[in-house]
Scaffold this motif. Structure first.
Motif, short mmCIF file in Angstrom:
data_model
loop_
_atom_site.label_atom_id
_atom_site.label_comp_id
_atom_site.label_asym_id
_atom_site.label_seq_id
_atom_site.Cartn_x
_atom_site.Cartn_y
_atom_site.Cartn_z
N ALA A 45 0.83 -1.21 0.00
CA ALA A 45 0.00 0.00 0.00
C ALA A 45 0.87 1.26 0.00
O ALA A 45 0.55 2.23 -0.70
CB ALA A 45 -0.93 -0.01 1.20
N VAL A 46 1.95 1.24 0.76
CA VAL A 46 2.85 2.40 0.80
C VAL A 46 3.51 2.60 -0.56
O VAL A 46 3.61 3.73 -1.05
CB VAL A 46 3.91 2.22 1.92
N VAL A 47 3.96 1.52 -1.20
CA VAL A 47 4.61 1.63 -2.51
C VAL A 47 3.63 2.17 -3.56
O VAL A 47 3.97 3.06 -4.33
CB VAL A 47 5.19 0.27 -2.94
N VAL A 48 2.41 1.65 -3.56
CA VAL A 48 1.41 2.13 -4.53
C VAL A 48 1.09 3.59 -4.28
O VAL A 48 0.98 4.38 -5.22
CB VAL A 48 0.14 1.25 -4.46
N ARG A 49 0.96 3.97 -3.02
CA ARG A 49 0.64 5.36 -2.70
C ARG A 49 1.78 6.29 -3.11
O ARG A 49 1.54 7.38 -3.63
CB ARG A 49 0.37 5.50 -1.21
#
Length: 67
Positions: free
Chosen positions: A57-61
């Protein structure tokens, strides 16, 4: 469509609950400097799944904000 979504969520929850109840064996996680902790297998899998989901989720964000 909402009914199908809820039925699939209930099915996944029941499947995971059955999986967790069948995998109650203790495992030992070894850390650095001879430190270790004993957890049930299902708890360890849940922790690592949640950590992976959080990292994804952090990478996508971050990718969405760089465009």
């Amino acid at each position: 469509m909402k009914l199908i979504t809820w039925l699939s969520r209930i099915f996944i929850f029941v499947a995971l609950a059955v999986f967790a109840s069948n995998n109650t064996q203790l495992i030992t996680l070894q850390y650095y400097f001879d430190k270790s902790i004993e957890l049930p297998l299902s708890v360890a899998l849940l922790i690592f799944f949640a950590a992976g989901a959080l990292i994804a989720a952090v990478v996508v964000r971050c990718r969405c904000h760089t465009d």
